[in-house]
Write a protein that holds these residues in place. Structure first.
Motif, PDB file in Angstrom:
ATOM      1  N   LEU A  27       0.837  -1.197   0.000  1.00 61.51           N
ATOM      2  CA  LEU A  27       0.000   0.000   0.000  1.00 61.51           C
ATOM      3  C   LEU A  27       0.871   1.245   0.000  1.00 61.51           C
ATOM      4  CD1 LEU A  27      -2.567  -1.037   2.775  1.00 61.51           C
ATOM      5  CD2 LEU A  27      -2.776  -1.364   0.307  1.00 61.51           C
ATOM      6  N   ILE A  28       0.356   2.303  -0.661  1.00 60.16           N
ATOM      7  CA  ILE A  28       1.065   3.581  -0.654  1.00 60.16           C
ATOM      8  C   ILE A  28       0.039   4.703  -0.530  1.00 60.16           C
ATOM      9  CG2 ILE A  28       1.047   4.026  -3.156  1.00 60.16           C
ATOM     10  CD1 ILE A  28       4.057   4.881  -2.746  1.00 60.16           C
ATOM     11  N   ASP A  29       0.422   5.776   0.133  1.00 60.71           N
ATOM     12  CA  ASP A  29      -0.442   6.929   0.313  1.00 60.71           C
ATOM     13  C   ASP A  29       0.139   8.093  -0.488  1.00 60.71           C
ATOM     14  OD1 ASP A  29      -2.031   9.008   1.108  1.00 60.71           O
ATOM     15  OD2 ASP A  29      -1.588   8.856   3.243  1.00 60.71           O
ATOM     16  N   SER A  30      -0.388   8.322  -1.697  1.00 59.24           N
ATOM     17  CA  SER A  30       0.183   9.349  -2.579  1.00 59.24           C
ATOM     18  C   SER A  30      -0.043  10.763  -2.051  1.00 59.24           C
ATOM     19  CB  SER A  30      -0.401   9.218  -3.987  1.00 59.24           C
ATOM     20  OG  SER A  30      -1.806   9.454  -3.977  1.00 59.24           O
ATOM     21  N   SER A  31      -0.993  10.956  -1.138  1.00 60.81           N
ATOM     22  CA  SER A  31      -1.213  12.287  -0.586  1.00 60.81           C
ATOM     23  C   SER A  31      -0.015  12.745   0.247  1.00 60.81           C
ATOM     24  CB  SER A  31      -2.481  12.315   0.265  1.00 60.81           C
ATOM     25  OG  SER A  31      -2.337  11.510   1.435  1.00 60.81           O
ATOM     26  N   ALA A  32       0.792  11.792   0.700  1.00 58.65           N
ATOM     27  CA  ALA A  32       1.975  12.124   1.500  1.00 58.65           C
ATOM     28  C   ALA A  32       3.087  12.730   0.650  1.00 58.65           C
ATOM     29  CB  ALA A  32       2.496  10.877   2.213  1.00 58.65           C
ATOM     30  N   PHE A  33       3.009  12.604  -0.676  1.00 62.88           N
ATOM     31  CA  PHE A  33       4.049  13.153  -1.544  1.00 62.88           C
ATOM     32  C   PHE A  33       4.186  14.667  -1.365  1.00 62.88           C
ATOM     33  CE2 PHE A  33       3.268   9.595  -4.913  1.00 62.88           C
ATOM     34  CZ  PHE A  33       3.763   8.667  -4.020  1.00 62.88           C
ATOM     35  N   ALA A  34       3.060  15.339  -1.059  1.00 62.99           N
ATOM     36  CA  ALA A  34       3.063  16.798  -0.962  1.00 62.99           C
ATOM     37  C   ALA A  34       3.340  17.302   0.453  1.00 62.99           C
ATOM     38  CB  ALA A  34       1.730  17.354  -1.452  1.00 62.99           C
ATOM     39  N   ASP A  35       3.631  16.404   1.380  1.00 63.82           N
ATOM     40  CA  ASP A  35       3.927  16.821   2.746  1.00 63.82           C
ATOM     41  C   ASP A  35       5.218  17.637   2.764  1.00 63.82           C
ATOM     42  OD1 ASP A  35       5.400  16.283   5.510  1.00 63.82           O
ATOM     43  OD2 ASP A  35       3.257  15.985   5.845  1.00 63.82           O
ATOM     44  N   GLU A  36       5.134  18.855   3.307  1.00 65.34           N
ATOM     45  CA  GLU A  36       6.268  19.772   3.234  1.00 65.34           C
ATOM     46  C   GLU A  36       7.515  19.255   3.932  1.00 65.34           C
ATOM     47  OE1 GLU A  36       7.230  24.510   4.128  1.00 65.34           O
ATOM     48  OE2 GLU A  36       5.178  23.728   4.234  1.00 65.34           O
ATOM     49  N   LYS A  37       7.337  18.502   5.022  1.00 66.66           N
ATOM     50  CA  LYS A  37       8.479  18.030   5.798  1.00 66.66           C
ATOM     51  C   LYS A  37       8.916  16.616   5.437  1.00 66.66           C
ATOM     52  CE  LYS A  37       7.502  20.940   9.823  1.00 66.66           C
ATOM     53  NZ  LYS A  37       7.220  20.956  11.279  1.00 66.66           N
ATOM     54  N   GLN A  38       7.968  15.730   5.161  1.00 66.60           N
ATOM     55  CA  GLN A  38       8.304  14.325   4.943  1.00 66.60           C
ATOM     56  C   GLN A  38       7.900  13.821   3.557  1.00 66.60           C
ATOM     57  OE1 GLN A  38       6.383  12.296   8.229  1.00 66.60           O
ATOM     58  NE2 GLN A  38       8.082  12.741   9.608  1.00 66.60           N
TER      59      GLN A  38
ATOM     60  N   ILE B 129       0.560  -2.681  -6.178  1.00 65.11           N
ATOM     61  CA  ILE B 129       0.581  -1.575  -5.228  1.00 65.11           C
ATOM     62  C   ILE B 129      -0.749  -0.841  -5.316  1.00 65.11           C
ATOM     63  CG2 ILE B 129       1.652   0.608  -4.588  1.00 65.11           C
ATOM     64  CD1 ILE B 129       4.271  -0.399  -5.690  1.00 65.11           C
ATOM     65  N   LEU B 130      -1.411  -0.669  -4.181  1.00 64.23           N
ATOM     66  CA  LEU B 130      -2.683   0.042  -4.127  1.00 64.23           C
ATOM     67  C   LEU B 130      -2.471   1.400  -3.476  1.00 64.23           C
ATOM     68  CD1 LEU B 130      -5.057  -2.846  -2.920  1.00 64.23           C
ATOM     69  CD2 LEU B 130      -4.666  -2.049  -5.260  1.00 64.23           C
ATOM     70  N   ASP B 131      -2.988   2.439  -4.134  1.00 68.45           N
ATOM     71  CA  ASP B 131      -2.930   3.786  -3.578  1.00 68.45           C
ATOM     72  C   ASP B 131      -4.153   3.982  -2.686  1.00 68.45           C
ATOM     73  OD1 ASP B 131      -2.860   6.463  -3.002  1.00 68.45           O
ATOM     74  OD2 ASP B 131      -2.442   7.123  -5.051  1.00 68.45           O
TER      75      ASP B 131
END
Length: 214
Positions: free
Chosen positions: A58-69, A174-176
């Protein structure tokens, strides 16, 4: 275990194959051939089914835009696009403040001033609101187009990197979780988000120049 919320349904189907057995004809008496025993009702011929090995992550693509991580290259590009449109944002904010002030002044003055003056102020406010709406729509359309130009190639790079990441680890699917509905609970061990982001950042530093808008 952690609970994951999502938005599109995924269903799994299992197909069962049943082999049929043809009836055997008993030979005529005296033919010299012994009759074969009748097939047992419900018996099926043995079959071999090849089941591929699979490994799901599993992957969380919304985390790509996290400013710190998040993905540094993605975050950097997003910030630069936002900076390009800051003047328009400031203009819209100023216009909204002017509209708010004009409405406030009208509310205070309307009870004691001539009706014609009140109508003129209302007409002026209507023109300002129309201008605000048009400029806002134009700015949003331009912003979306610019985001597509800038982030499109980055998304392609992320897709290729994710494919390589999966192949290197024997992951077959892989599921988003931001796009898949129906995942109620999953083990933390299945989440590859942080590991993928760390690997992508190590290979793709956020130093690429931003393509000027056309």
């Amino acid at each position: 275990m952690k609970v994951i919320r999502a938005t599109a349904a995924v269903a799994f189907f299992v197909a069962l194959t049943v082999a049929s057995v043809s009836a055997q004809t008993r030979p005529a008496a005296g033919s010299g051939t012994q009759p074969r025993p009748a097939a047992t009702p419900g018996a099926t011929a043995p079959s071999t089914v090849s089941v591929p090995d699979s490994k799901v992550a599993l992957i969380d693509s919304s985390a790509f835009a996290d400013e710190k991580q998040g993905i540094a290259k993605f975050v950097s590009a997003l910030k630069r696009v936002n900076a390009e449109f800051q003047p328009r944002q400031t203009e819209l904010q100023n216009l909204q403040q002017q509209i708010d002030k004009a409405k406030s002044d009208l509310q205070k003055a309307a009870p004691v001033q001539d009706a014609k003056v009140t109508q003129q102020q209302q007409d002026r406010i209507a023109v300002m609101e129309t201008d605000f709406k048009r400029k806002g729509e134009d700015a949003q359309a331009a912003f979306n187009k610019r985001l597509e130009e800038v982030l499109g190639p980055i998304y392609e790079d992320i897709g290729k990197a994710l494919d390589g990441f999966a192949k290197a680890r024997g992951i077959t699917l892989i599921l988003d979780v931001t796009k898949v509905q129906g995942i109620v609970s999953a083990s933390d061990a299945m989440d590859i988000t942080r590991a993928f982001i760390a690997e992508f950042n190590s290979k793709n530093p956020a130093t690429a120049s931003l393509t000027p808008p056309k």
